[in-house]
Design a protein around this motif. Structure first.
Motif, mmCIF file in Angstrom:
data_model
loop_
_atom_site.group_PDB
_atom_site.id
_atom_site.type_symbol
_atom_site.label_atom_id
_atom_site.label_comp_id
_atom_site.label_asym_id
_atom_site.label_seq_id
_atom_site.Cartn_x
_atom_site.Cartn_y
_atom_site.Cartn_z
ATOM 1 N N PRO A 1 0.810 -1.214 0.000
ATOM 2 C CA PRO A 1 0.000 0.000 0.000
ATOM 3 C C PRO A 1 0.845 1.266 0.000
ATOM 4 C CG PRO A 1 -0.886 -1.571 1.566
ATOM 5 C CD PRO A 1 0.429 -2.129 1.074
ATOM 6 N N THR A 2 0.469 2.202 -0.845
ATOM 7 C CA THR A 2 1.034 3.546 -0.999
ATOM 8 C C THR A 2 2.441 3.581 -1.593
ATOM 9 O OG1 THR A 2 2.054 3.849 1.201
ATOM 10 C CG2 THR A 2 -0.315 4.326 1.012
ATOM 11 N N LEU A 3 3.021 2.456 -1.947
ATOM 12 C CA LEU A 3 4.396 2.431 -2.456
ATOM 13 C C LEU A 3 4.441 1.933 -3.898
ATOM 14 C CD1 LEU A 3 6.082 0.947 0.729
ATOM 15 C CD2 LEU A 3 6.035 3.340 0.021
ATOM 16 N N GLU A 4 5.557 2.171 -4.555
ATOM 17 C CA GLU A 4 5.752 1.747 -5.942
ATOM 18 C C GLU A 4 5.847 0.224 -6.034
ATOM 19 O OE1 GLU A 4 5.993 3.675 -8.797
ATOM 20 O OE2 GLU A 4 5.387 5.338 -7.501
ATOM 21 N N ASP A 5 5.325 -0.338 -7.130
ATOM 22 C CA ASP A 5 5.453 -1.767 -7.391
ATOM 23 C C ASP A 5 6.865 -2.087 -7.875
ATOM 24 O OD1 ASP A 5 2.796 -2.058 -6.763
ATOM 25 O OD2 ASP A 5 2.132 -2.445 -8.818
ATOM 26 N N THR A 6 7.260 -3.325 -7.666
ATOM 27 C CA THR A 6 8.502 -3.861 -8.203
ATOM 28 C C THR A 6 8.119 -4.963 -9.172
ATOM 29 O OG1 THR A 6 9.636 -3.399 -6.115
ATOM 30 C CG2 THR A 6 10.696 -4.966 -7.612
ATOM 31 N N GLU A 7 8.637 -4.926 -10.395
ATOM 32 C CA GLU A 7 8.278 -5.921 -11.407
ATOM 33 C C GLU A 7 9.403 -6.918 -11.629
ATOM 34 O OE1 GLU A 7 6.926 -4.072 -15.001
ATOM 35 O OE2 GLU A 7 5.101 -3.346 -14.038
ATOM 36 N N CYS A 8 9.007 -8.175 -11.860
ATOM 37 C CA CYS A 8 9.932 -9.269 -12.127
ATOM 38 C C CYS A 8 9.386 -10.051 -13.319
ATOM 39 C CB CYS A 8 10.028 -10.204 -10.931
ATOM 40 S SG CYS A 8 10.282 -9.364 -9.369
ATOM 41 N N THR A 9 10.272 -10.561 -14.145
ATOM 42 C CA THR A 9 9.851 -11.343 -15.304
ATOM 43 C C THR A 9 9.705 -12.802 -14.902
ATOM 44 O OG1 THR A 9 10.988 -9.842 -16.802
ATOM 45 C CG2 THR A 9 10.477 -12.033 -17.654
ATOM 46 N N VAL A 10 8.510 -13.347 -15.148
ATOM 47 C CA VAL A 10 8.210 -14.761 -14.909
ATOM 48 C C VAL A 10 7.331 -15.212 -16.073
ATOM 49 C CG1 VAL A 10 7.041 -16.424 -13.399
ATOM 50 C CG2 VAL A 10 8.331 -14.528 -12.386
ATOM 51 N N PRO A 11 7.684 -16.281 -16.774
ATOM 52 C CA PRO A 11 6.868 -16.731 -17.896
ATOM 53 C C PRO A 11 5.412 -16.981 -17.499
ATOM 54 C CG PRO A 11 8.962 -17.894 -17.868
ATOM 55 C CD PRO A 11 8.873 -17.124 -16.577
ATOM 56 N N ALA A 12 4.506 -16.706 -18.425
ATOM 57 C CA ALA A 12 3.084 -16.942 -18.188
ATOM 58 C C ALA A 12 2.857 -18.401 -17.822
ATOM 59 C CB ALA A 12 2.288 -16.569 -19.433
ATOM 60 N N GLY A 13 1.905 -18.631 -16.929
ATOM 61 C CA GLY A 13 1.564 -19.993 -16.524
ATOM 62 C C GLY A 13 0.968 -20.021 -15.136
ATOM 63 N N ASP A 14 0.583 -21.210 -14.716
ATOM 64 C CA ASP A 14 0.012 -21.426 -13.386
ATOM 65 C C ASP A 14 1.070 -22.055 -12.499
ATOM 66 O OD1 ASP A 14 -2.535 -20.429 -14.002
ATOM 67 O OD2 ASP A 14 -3.076 -22.320 -14.962
ATOM 68 N N TYR A 15 1.288 -21.430 -11.344
ATOM 69 C CA TYR A 15 2.368 -21.822 -10.445
ATOM 70 C C TYR A 15 1.876 -22.042 -9.024
ATOM 71 C CZ TYR A 15 5.506 -19.873 -14.021
ATOM 72 O OH TYR A 15 6.176 -19.604 -15.188
ATOM 73 N N TRP A 16 2.630 -22.851 -8.300
ATOM 74 C CA TRP A 16 2.621 -22.818 -6.848
ATOM 75 C C TRP A 16 3.705 -21.823 -6.477
ATOM 76 C CZ3 TRP A 16 -1.303 -24.840 -4.556
ATOM 77 C CH2 TRP A 16 -1.907 -25.989 -5.064
ATOM 78 N N VAL A 17 3.473 -21.019 -5.452
ATOM 79 C CA VAL A 17 4.507 -20.103 -4.982
ATOM 80 C C VAL A 17 4.688 -20.321 -3.480
ATOM 81 C CG1 VAL A 17 2.892 -18.151 -4.746
ATOM 82 C CG2 VAL A 17 5.338 -17.717 -4.832
ATOM 83 N N GLU A 18 5.905 -20.677 -3.118
ATOM 84 C CA GLU A 18 6.260 -20.813 -1.712
ATOM 85 C C GLU A 18 6.836 -19.470 -1.275
ATOM 86 O OE1 GLU A 18 8.640 -24.211 0.365
ATOM 87 O OE2 GLU A 18 10.031 -22.598 -0.204
ATOM 88 N N VAL A 19 6.215 -18.868 -0.270
ATOM 89 C CA VAL A 19 6.623 -17.568 0.252
ATOM 90 C C VAL A 19 7.319 -17.816 1.583
ATOM 91 C CG1 VAL A 19 5.835 -15.290 0.976
ATOM 92 C CG2 VAL A 19 4.592 -16.534 -0.838
ATOM 93 N N SER A 20 8.611 -17.502 1.648
ATOM 94 C CA SER A 20 9.403 -17.741 2.859
ATOM 95 C C SER A 20 10.045 -16.441 3.313
ATOM 96 C CB SER A 20 10.511 -18.762 2.581
ATOM 97 O OG SER A 20 9.985 -19.941 2.019
ATOM 98 N N GLY A 21 9.997 -16.193 4.629
ATOM 99 C CA GLY A 21 10.606 -14.992 5.187
ATOM 100 C C GLY A 21 11.431 -15.312 6.421
#
Length: 167
Positions: A98-118
């Motif tokens: 919220p309120t901040l600029e987006d960061t863009e990354c190139t990822v080929p089109a498709g359906d993915y699982w995404v594991e989010v780790s912090g």
């Protein structure tokens, strides 16, 4: 097998960030879902991630694309979840907050699982700095590959996790 890897700096505020595969999202509904079942929620096109930190204006995010489910390494991360993400024809994933600029990354089109780790969290809420040094990793692999439900919440030493304080 690891296919691609990229590391970006992204600014996080309001204790949350989004991962969007190109389509518009209802971030209010995703926020409500993530608060009900933390730390993430997905509508298939976008993922909303709750961060223990209120902000980090220089958050390191590694984006990895894999050919299959990567090897489990949960012991090295404090907060982990797996969600679904569809990346549209633009082949772009946008990280937002919220309120901040987006960061863009190139990822080929498709359906993915995404594991989010912090990891690298110091406190729930105000981390004591606008650059507390936490880091995140997004590992994406095709939905055709097998996956398991993973949900690990960071437990602040001496305090636990505010989302399950009543447990």
């Amino acid at each position: 097998m690891l296919l691609t890897s990229e590391t970006v700096l992204h600014a996080l505020d309001y204790g949350q960030f989004t991962i969007t595969g190109g389509a518009l999202m209802d971030d209010i509904a995703l926020l409500a879902d993530a608060l009900r079942c933390p730390p993430t929620a997905s509508d298939g096109r976008s993922v909303l991630v709750l961060s223990p930190h209120q902000n980090d204006f220089a958050m390191t995010v590694s984006i990895e694309r894999w050919s299959d489910r990567p090897t489990h390494d949960e012991s090295g991360w404090d907060q982990i979840s797996v969600e679904r993400l569809s990346v549209g024809a633009t082949a772009t994933v946008r990280l937002g907050s919220p309120t901040l600029e987006d960061t863009e990354c190139t990822v080929p089109a498709g359906d993915y699982w995404v594991e989010v780790s912090g990891r690298g969290f110091v406190n729930y809420g105000w981390p004591g700095s606008t650059e507390p040094g936490d880091e995140w990793r997004l590992r994406l692999w095709p939905v055709t590959a097998r996956t398991e439900e993973v949900r690990t919440l960071w437990q602040m030493p001496g305090h636990g996790c505010p989302w399950n304080a009543d447990d």
